[in-house]
Design a protein around this motif. Structure first.
Motif, mmCIF file in Angstrom:
data_model
loop_
_atom_site.group_PDB
_atom_site.id
_atom_site.type_symbol
_atom_site.label_atom_id
_atom_site.label_comp_id
_atom_site.label_asym_id
_atom_site.label_seq_id
_atom_site.Cartn_x
_atom_site.Cartn_y
_atom_site.Cartn_z
ATOM 1 N N ASP A 94 41.521 -28.592 -12.405
ATOM 2 C CA ASP A 94 42.059 -29.813 -12.990
ATOM 3 C C ASP A 94 42.178 -29.474 -14.310
ATOM 4 O OD1 ASP A 94 41.741 -33.035 -11.967
ATOM 5 O OD2 ASP A 94 41.553 -32.695 -14.407
ATOM 6 N N PRO A 95 43.310 -30.016 -15.045
ATOM 7 C CA PRO A 95 43.528 -29.964 -16.376
ATOM 8 C C PRO A 95 42.189 -30.443 -17.206
ATOM 9 C CG PRO A 95 45.147 -31.492 -15.480
ATOM 10 C CD PRO A 95 44.106 -30.940 -14.348
ATOM 11 N N HIS A 96 41.611 -31.221 -16.769
ATOM 12 C CA HIS A 96 40.499 -32.080 -17.666
ATOM 13 C C HIS A 96 39.112 -31.240 -17.475
ATOM 14 C CE1 HIS A 96 38.040 -34.744 -19.898
ATOM 15 N NE2 HIS A 96 38.972 -35.066 -20.629
ATOM 16 N N TRP A 97 38.503 -31.096 -18.372
ATOM 17 C CA TRP A 97 37.121 -30.297 -18.377
ATOM 18 C C TRP A 97 36.064 -31.153 -17.648
ATOM 19 C CZ3 TRP A 97 32.549 -32.113 -20.219
ATOM 20 C CH2 TRP A 97 32.705 -33.188 -21.158
ATOM 21 N N ARG A 98 36.158 -32.254 -17.802
ATOM 22 C CA ARG A 98 35.110 -33.346 -17.187
ATOM 23 C C ARG A 98 35.036 -33.314 -15.572
ATOM 24 N NH1 ARG A 98 32.074 -36.573 -20.294
ATOM 25 N NH2 ARG A 98 32.751 -37.138 -22.364
ATOM 26 N N VAL A 99 36.469 -33.150 -15.003
ATOM 27 C CA VAL A 99 36.619 -33.216 -13.642
ATOM 28 C C VAL A 99 36.079 -31.690 -13.273
ATOM 29 C CG1 VAL A 99 38.464 -33.039 -11.868
ATOM 30 C CG2 VAL A 99 38.574 -34.697 -13.920
ATOM 31 N N ARG A 100 36.642 -30.566 -13.928
ATOM 32 C CA ARG A 100 36.137 -29.314 -13.442
ATOM 33 C C ARG A 100 34.522 -29.188 -13.526
ATOM 34 N NH1 ARG A 100 40.106 -28.197 -17.508
ATOM 35 N NH2 ARG A 100 38.437 -27.162 -18.670
ATOM 36 N N GLU A 101 34.012 -29.684 -14.549
ATOM 37 C CA GLU A 101 32.402 -29.694 -14.618
ATOM 38 C C GLU A 101 31.763 -30.493 -13.372
ATOM 39 O OE1 GLU A 101 28.786 -31.242 -17.565
ATOM 40 O OE2 GLU A 101 30.588 -32.356 -17.651
ATOM 41 N N MET A 102 32.328 -31.557 -12.989
ATOM 42 C CA MET A 102 31.887 -32.262 -11.907
ATOM 43 C C MET A 102 32.106 -31.592 -10.579
ATOM 44 S SD MET A 102 30.074 -34.638 -10.721
ATOM 45 C CE MET A 102 29.717 -35.932 -12.342
ATOM 46 N N PRO A 130 32.466 -24.997 -22.912
ATOM 47 C CA PRO A 130 30.921 -24.624 -22.815
ATOM 48 C C PRO A 130 30.388 -25.430 -21.560
ATOM 49 C CG PRO A 130 31.332 -25.571 -24.813
ATOM 50 C CD PRO A 130 32.538 -25.467 -24.274
ATOM 51 N N ARG A 131 30.468 -26.791 -21.347
ATOM 52 C CA ARG A 131 29.980 -27.384 -20.247
ATOM 53 C C ARG A 131 30.231 -27.022 -18.759
ATOM 54 N NH1 ARG A 131 29.206 -33.651 -22.161
ATOM 55 N NH2 ARG A 131 28.920 -33.928 -19.850
ATOM 56 N N VAL A 132 31.573 -26.704 -18.511
ATOM 57 C CA VAL A 132 32.124 -26.131 -17.388
ATOM 58 C C VAL A 132 31.386 -24.969 -17.151
ATOM 59 C CG1 VAL A 132 34.008 -25.704 -16.293
ATOM 60 C CG2 VAL A 132 34.216 -27.562 -17.695
ATOM 61 N N ARG A 133 31.257 -23.892 -18.232
ATOM 62 C CA ARG A 133 30.800 -22.548 -17.949
ATOM 63 C C ARG A 133 29.319 -22.720 -17.659
ATOM 64 N NH1 ARG A 133 33.752 -21.720 -22.673
ATOM 65 N NH2 ARG A 133 31.736 -21.603 -24.147
ATOM 66 N N ALA A 134 28.536 -23.649 -18.240
ATOM 67 C CA ALA A 134 27.227 -24.062 -17.777
ATOM 68 C C ALA A 134 26.975 -24.238 -16.388
ATOM 69 C CB ALA A 134 26.649 -24.737 -18.999
ATOM 70 N N ALA A 135 27.865 -25.337 -16.076
ATOM 71 C CA ALA A 135 27.570 -26.092 -14.951
ATOM 72 C C ALA A 135 28.021 -24.896 -13.747
ATOM 73 C CB ALA A 135 28.586 -27.157 -14.608
ATOM 74 N N ALA A 136 29.009 -24.130 -14.004
ATOM 75 C CA ALA A 136 29.370 -22.975 -13.137
ATOM 76 C C ALA A 136 28.371 -21.978 -12.953
ATOM 77 C CB ALA A 136 30.518 -22.281 -13.408
#
Length: 144
Positions: A94-102, A130-136
C-alpha cells in the motif's frame, strides 16, 4: 449509531458485529473495502468508532483513504478467515505507511506460510518508514 457503541473499543465493536453477522461475512465485508474500495458506511462506523464520522464526511483522507484501509486490516486482529491472507499480504504494498504497518501486525498475528507473508515482511524490513520496519521486524522475531 449509539454513543455507547461508538465509544467502545475496536475489539468490542468488531466482536459485536461478528456475533451479529458471522465471522466469514464480517471478514468478507472488510475484504470488500480492501480489494474493491467499497464504501460501506455502517462497517466503517464499526471499524473506526468515533473517528469514522469525519472520515465518512471526507476529512482525514475520506472514505477511500488510508484510515479506512488501516481499520479494515485492524479488524483482522479480531476476526479472521484464511481467505483474508492474500489481501493482507497485498496490503504490504500500500502507498501509505499506516496501512503497511497494520498489514505487518496482522501478518504477525495471523499469517501462515502459504501466501508469501514472510517474503512480504522481509521486504518491509527495508521500508522507508521506521514504524513499518519495526512492525516487520517484530513480526519476524527480529526487532530493530
Amino acid at each position: 449509531m449509539s454513543a455507547m457503541v461508538q465509544e467502545s473499543t475496536p475489539r468490542r465493536r468488531i466482536g459485536s458485529a461478528v456475533s451479529r453477522e458471522g465471522e466469514e461475512a464480517f471478514v468478507g465485508r472488510c475484504l470488500s473495502i480492501l480489494r474493491d474500495g467499497e464504501v460501506d458506511a455502517e462497517l466503517i462506523e464499526v471499524l473506526g468508532g468515533n473517528s469514522a464520522g469525519p472520515v465518512l464526511t471526507g476529512r482525514s483522507d475520506g472514505p477511500h483513504g488510508y484510515w479506512v484501509r488501516t481499520w479494515a486490516l485492524r479488524a483482522f486482529l479480531y476476526a479472521w478467515t484464511a481467505a483474508a491472507e492474500p489481501t493482507v499480504v497485498a496490503a504490504t504494498d500500500d502507498p501509505h505507511w499506516r496501512v503497511r504497518e497494520m498489514a505487518a501486525k496482522v501478518l504477525s498475528a495471523r499469517a501462515s506460510s502459504r501466501c508469501g507473508a514472510e517474503a512480504a515482511l522481509e521486504r518491509l524490513r527495508q521500508d522507508g518508514h521506521p514504524r513499518v520496519r519495526a512492525a516487520a521486524g517484530r513480526a519476524l522475531g527480529r526487532p530493530g
